[in-house]
Design a protein around this motif. Structure first.
Motif, PDB file in Angstrom:
ATOM      1  N   UNK A 153      29.582  40.627  61.962  1.00  0.00           N
ATOM      2  CA  UNK A 153      29.418  40.512  60.522  1.00  0.00           C
ATOM      3  C   UNK A 153      29.170  41.890  59.931  1.00  0.00           C
ATOM      4  N   UNK A 154      29.961  42.244  58.920  1.00  0.00           N
ATOM      5  CA  UNK A 154      29.792  43.496  58.190  1.00  0.00           C
ATOM      6  C   UNK A 154      29.369  43.160  56.764  1.00  0.00           C
ATOM      7  N   UNK A 155      28.284  43.761  56.298  1.00  0.00           N
ATOM      8  CA  UNK A 155      27.788  43.509  54.950  1.00  0.00           C
ATOM      9  C   UNK A 155      27.782  44.806  54.154  1.00  0.00           C
ATOM     10  N   UNK A 156      28.242  44.707  52.906  1.00  0.00           N
ATOM     11  CA  UNK A 156      28.400  45.922  52.110  1.00  0.00           C
ATOM     12  C   UNK A 156      27.076  46.627  51.864  1.00  0.00           C
ATOM     13  N   UNK A 157      27.182  47.961  51.813  1.00  0.00           N
ATOM     14  CA  UNK A 157      26.031  48.788  51.456  1.00  0.00           C
ATOM     15  C   UNK A 157      26.045  49.104  49.959  1.00  0.00           C
ATOM     16  N   UNK A 158      27.199  48.917  49.325  1.00  0.00           N
ATOM     17  CA  UNK A 158      27.352  49.217  47.907  1.00  0.00           C
ATOM     18  C   UNK A 158      28.205  48.145  47.252  1.00  0.00           C
ATOM     19  N   UNK A 159      27.916  47.811  46.001  1.00  0.00           N
ATOM     20  CA  UNK A 159      28.690  46.808  45.269  1.00  0.00           C
ATOM     21  C   UNK A 159      30.069  47.338  44.886  1.00  0.00           C
ATOM     22  N   UNK A 160      30.334  48.597  45.166  1.00  0.00           N
ATOM     23  CA  UNK A 160      31.642  49.170  44.864  1.00  0.00           C
ATOM     24  C   UNK A 160      32.709  48.724  45.857  1.00  0.00           C
ATOM     25  N   UNK A 161      32.307  48.158  46.995  1.00  0.00           N
ATOM     26  CA  UNK A 161      33.268  47.704  47.991  1.00  0.00           C
ATOM     27  C   UNK A 161      33.969  46.435  47.521  1.00  0.00           C
ATOM     28  N   UNK A 162      35.189  46.208  48.025  1.00  0.00           N
ATOM     29  CA  UNK A 162      35.957  45.047  47.610  1.00  0.00           C
ATOM     30  C   UNK A 162      35.427  43.735  48.149  1.00  0.00           C
ATOM     31  N   UNK A 163      34.787  43.776  49.328  1.00  0.00           N
ATOM     32  CA  UNK A 163      34.246  42.569  49.940  1.00  0.00           C
ATOM     33  C   UNK A 163      32.752  42.756  50.194  1.00  0.00           C
ATOM     34  N   UNK A 164      31.962  41.766  49.787  1.00  0.00           N
ATOM     35  CA  UNK A 164      30.529  41.842  50.028  1.00  0.00           C
ATOM     36  C   UNK A 164      30.215  41.593  51.496  1.00  0.00           C
ATOM     37  N   UNK A 165      31.087  40.860  52.175  1.00  0.00           N
ATOM     38  CA  UNK A 165      30.891  40.588  53.603  1.00  0.00           C
ATOM     39  C   UNK A 165      32.241  40.420  54.285  1.00  0.00           C
TER      40      UNK A 165
END
Length: 239
Positions: A164-176
């Protein structure tokens, strides 16, 4: 029918492109690993892939697309769709071409420089290292690297290790982003993304063949000259 195809084809393309370059990641070893180390092994081995061919099933809230995907390092991509039938998507790292026979239209997009670079590098150790910097990494289950069924509760389900990869920033296209790696073949079997709007996007890879020596000619495509042409349908090109 035309509205359905347009929705599936166009709305899904950005999500599809976001997944295409995370696809075939062979791993090695059976030792107990932290999720971070496991991901590093994925990055290390990914650089050894020169090309691959795989059946793909792309599932979005608006519908399902299926086809055969061809990739050749560093930036050649082609999907011959069977659903929608005879639809074709080709990316060479500079231009994206999408032919939609039902609409009799060919759509082209000149990729921005940063997009072209992403196409060339995401399917590599460098691209995965970018994900490692942008997302936190853990195992999906408490069992860690212990394999689990791909689809829990389904008898005979493929056995995988889930990350599972979770975003460090809301700028990414996918939150998870969820990545399922086949326990025996050590290739990625499924990638699932959760968008900022909590939409679930899933890409399945089936019957994958690695390093087949796919010729560059496979990625040359001339759409029918009877199709209407629409240029830069996603965004304006850079000057």
């Amino acid at each position: 029918m035309k509205n359905t195809i347009r929705t599936i084809s166009l709305k899904s393309i950005p999500f599809l492109l976001g997944f295409l370059f995370l696809s075939l990641l062979p791993l090695k070893g059976q030792e107990i690993l932290t999720a971070f180390t496991y991901f590093d092994l994925v990055s290390e081995q990914y650089g050894k892939i020169e090309d691959y061919e795989t059946d793909v099933v792309f599932t979005t809230p608006s519908g399902v697309m299926e086809g055969v995907l061809y990739y050749k390092k560093p930036n050649l991509l082609r999907i011959n769709f069977t659903k929608p039938q005879e639809q074709v998507l080709v990316v060479d790292g500079v231009t994206l071409v999408l032919y939609i026979p039902e609409l009799r239209v060919t759509m082209t997009q000149q990729l921005k420089k940063r997009s072209a670079t992403s196409v060339a590098t995401i399917a590599s150790a460098q691209g995965l290292n970018l994900l490692k910097r942008r997302y936190s990494i853990s195992y999906m289950t408490e069992s860690g690297s212990t394999p689990v069924p791909l689809d829990s509760g389904q008898p005979g389900s493929e056995i995988v290790v889930k990350l599972k990869l979770e975003w460090r920033s809301v700028d990414e296209g996918f939150r998870q982003i969820e990545i399922a790696v086949n326990n025996e073949t050590k290739v990625i079997r499924r990638i699932t993304g959760i968008t900022a709007e909590y939409e679930r996007i899933q890409l399945d890879f089936l019957d994958t063949l690695l390093n087949q020596g796919i010729p560059e000619g496979r990625f040359r495509y001339e759409p029918p000259n009877t199709a209407n042409l629409s240029n830069n349908f996603l965004f304006e090109p850079e000057e």
